[in-house]
Design a protein around this motif. Structure first.
Motif, short mmCIF file in Angstrom:
data_model
loop_
_atom_site.label_atom_id
_atom_site.label_comp_id
_atom_site.label_asym_id
_atom_site.label_seq_id
_atom_site.Cartn_x
_atom_site.Cartn_y
_atom_site.Cartn_z
N GLY A 98 0.93 -1.18 0.20
CA GLY A 98 0.21 0.11 -0.32
C GLY A 98 0.89 1.37 0.32
O GLY A 98 2.26 0.77 -0.12
N SER A 99 0.74 2.07 0.16
CA SER A 99 0.63 3.51 0.09
C SER A 99 0.36 4.79 1.81
O SER A 99 -1.10 4.30 2.03
N GLY A 100 1.64 5.64 1.39
CA GLY A 100 0.48 6.50 3.15
C GLY A 100 1.61 8.03 3.01
O GLY A 100 2.23 8.26 1.47
N SER A 101 1.32 8.85 3.93
CA SER A 101 2.11 9.25 3.86
C SER A 101 3.20 9.85 5.09
O SER A 101 2.58 9.20 6.19
N ASP A 102 4.07 10.42 5.34
CA ASP A 102 4.64 10.80 6.41
C ASP A 102 4.11 12.70 7.22
O ASP A 102 2.53 12.39 6.80
N LYS A 103 4.27 12.55 8.12
CA LYS A 103 4.07 13.41 9.37
C LYS A 103 3.60 15.16 8.20
O LYS A 103 2.66 15.82 8.62
N GLY A 113 2.98 14.72 4.78
CA GLY A 113 2.34 14.45 4.00
C GLY A 113 3.48 13.69 2.21
O GLY A 113 3.24 13.74 1.64
N ASN A 114 4.64 13.42 3.16
CA ASN A 114 5.31 12.53 1.77
C ASN A 114 5.62 11.17 1.72
O ASN A 114 4.89 10.76 2.52
N PHE A 115 5.12 11.06 -0.12
CA PHE A 115 4.88 9.82 0.11
C PHE A 115 5.50 8.86 0.22
O PHE A 115 6.84 8.32 0.27
N VAL A 116 4.86 7.21 0.60
CA VAL A 116 5.84 6.28 1.64
C VAL A 116 5.11 5.63 1.56
O VAL A 116 3.99 4.82 0.63
N ASP A 117 5.87 3.76 0.76
CA ASP A 117 5.20 3.05 -0.25
C ASP A 117 5.12 2.09 1.79
O ASP A 117 6.17 2.10 2.64
N THR A 124 9.33 -16.52 7.62
CA THR A 124 9.54 -17.95 8.27
C THR A 124 10.53 -18.73 8.98
O THR A 124 11.92 -18.85 8.31
N ASP A 125 10.71 -18.71 10.42
CA ASP A 125 11.73 -19.46 10.81
C ASP A 125 12.17 -20.85 10.68
O ASP A 125 11.14 -21.14 10.62
N GLY A 126 13.52 -20.80 10.08
CA GLY A 126 13.72 -22.19 9.24
C GLY A 126 13.54 -22.98 10.36
O GLY A 126 13.66 -24.09 10.19
N GLU A 127 14.40 -22.44 11.27
CA GLU A 127 14.55 -23.89 12.87
C GLU A 127 13.07 -24.34 13.74
O GLU A 127 12.93 -25.45 13.61
N THR A 128 12.18 -23.23 14.08
CA THR A 128 10.53 -23.60 14.70
C THR A 128 9.28 -23.55 13.36
O THR A 128 8.49 -23.56 13.96
N GLY A 129 9.81 -23.30 12.18
CA GLY A 129 8.68 -23.14 11.43
C GLY A 129 8.15 -22.26 11.70
O GLY A 129 6.87 -21.41 11.27
N GLU A 130 8.32 -21.11 12.83
CA GLU A 130 7.28 -19.85 13.29
C GLU A 130 7.32 -19.24 12.52
O GLU A 130 8.39 -18.53 11.52
N LYS A 131 5.68 -18.28 11.33
CA LYS A 131 5.01 -17.03 10.58
C LYS A 131 5.40 -16.24 11.46
O LYS A 131 4.79 -16.10 12.20
N GLY A 132 5.90 -15.07 10.55
CA GLY A 132 5.03 -13.54 11.29
C GLY A 132 5.72 -12.74 9.68
O GLY A 132 5.78 -13.40 8.56
N LYS A 133 5.18 -11.34 10.00
CA LYS A 133 5.08 -10.30 9.38
C LYS A 133 5.11 -9.47 9.66
O LYS A 133 4.67 -9.06 10.75
N THR A 134 6.04 -8.16 9.11
CA THR A 134 5.58 -6.50 10.21
C THR A 134 5.42 -5.60 8.44
O THR A 134 6.25 -6.34 7.35
N ASN A 135 5.19 -4.44 8.93
CA ASN A 135 5.24 -3.51 7.87
C ASN A 135 6.49 -3.14 7.73
O ASN A 135 7.00 -2.13 8.78
N PHE A 136 6.68 -2.45 6.70
CA PHE A 136 8.38 -1.65 6.57
C PHE A 136 8.02 -0.33 5.61
O PHE A 136 6.95 -0.72 4.10
N TYR A 137 8.11 1.24 6.27
CA TYR A 137 8.21 2.14 4.81
C TYR A 137 9.20 2.51 4.21
O TYR A 137 10.14 2.76 4.85
N PHE A 138 9.11 2.78 3.09
CA PHE A 138 9.95 3.61 1.97
C PHE A 138 9.58 4.77 1.39
O PHE A 138 8.02 4.71 1.28
#
Length: 255
Positions: free
Chosen positions: A186-191, A193-197, A204-218
């Motif tokens: 998706g897309s958004g903005s910083d405080k 009003g600048n564009f951020v992706d 997936t953790d290769g040892e435990t198989g645990e899955k996760g996710k997190t948002n990163f901003y660009f």
């Protein structure tokens, strides 16, 4: 990067790498850009580009970030317009047409020397042609850009977003550098009003198989500016591009 990602997957709450320099897009971008235009500055764009082109190993991550910022003022910096070219290069490699991919990379990189996609695809084409020295030469450039992006912020908030040259760079960063998957985009903005992706990284953790996710901003305000001018995120969301066209028409009528 595998080690960095592994540390992140263990759940450490601190940023998953330590920034080597302090960079704030809203505070620093314009000042750094001015230095890249100063022929007397150590950060002059042409000097940094020359060092990058010859794989100067003394080139720091900060200097590569400055080089990237300098390129945003280049006449060839139109990141949305050359997405199709980058995809075509990728497709040529995918079809085993490595020499054709190299030819296209050569002409494209002559104008867009910091294209992540073209650099990594050129490295790949040389690899498939068993020209390992050339492959490593271009992979170095790709990894220097990735490293500079990683040091430009922690990517965890819009205000500390990773600096990226274009709309596809964040995907390369996650897939090829962090070796993660991509979920929602998706897309958004910083405080200000600048564009951020906004890209969701899945893992997936290769040892435990645990899955996760997190948002990163660009941070890609400088890229969207090539489409929307000086309008901010909110303006563009309201049809800023159309407003810009209407303004141009009014100016023509006045003349």
């Amino acid at each position: 990067m595998k080690l960095i990602l592994s540390v992140f997957l263990l759940g450490i709450s601190l940023p998953f790498w330590a920034q080597e320099f302090d960079f704030d897009y809203n505070r620093d971008y314009k000042n750094i850009l001015a230095k890249t235009k100063d022929s007397k500055s150590d950060f002059h764009y042409n000097n940094l580009l020359m060092r990058f082109q010859v794989n100067d190993v003394s080139l720091s991550d900060y200097e590569v970030l400055v080089l990237m910022i300098g390129f945003t003022d280049n006449k060839y910096f139109t990141p949305y317009s050359y997405l199709s070219t980058e995809r075509e290069i990728y497709s040529l490699n995918g079809s085993g047409k490595y020499k054709e991919a190299l030819d296209m990379c050569n002409s494209f990189l002559a104008e867009v020397p910091l294209s992540q996609q073209a650099l990594v695809e050129k490295s790949y084409a040389f690899y498939k042609l068993e020209q390992m020295d050339s492959s490593e030469f271009y992979m170095w450039k790709f990894e220097k850009i990735m490293s500079a992006m990683g040091r430009s912020g922690d990517g965890l908030t819009p205000e500390t977003a990773f600096f990226a040259l274009g709309p596809a760079d964040g995907q390369n960063f996650i897939r090829k550098f962090l070796e993660g998957g991509i979920g929602n985009m998706g897309s958004g903005s910083d405080k200000n009003g600048n564009f951020v992706d906004i890209l969701e990284m899945t893992w997936t953790d290769g040892e435990t198989g645990e899955k996760g996710k997190t948002n990163f901003y660009f941070q890609i305000q400088h890229a969207t500016k090539t489409m929307f001018g000086d309008l901010n995120f909110d303006d563009a969301e309201e049809g800023g591009n159309e407003k810009k066209k209407k303004k141009k028409k009014k100016k023509k009528k006045k003349n």
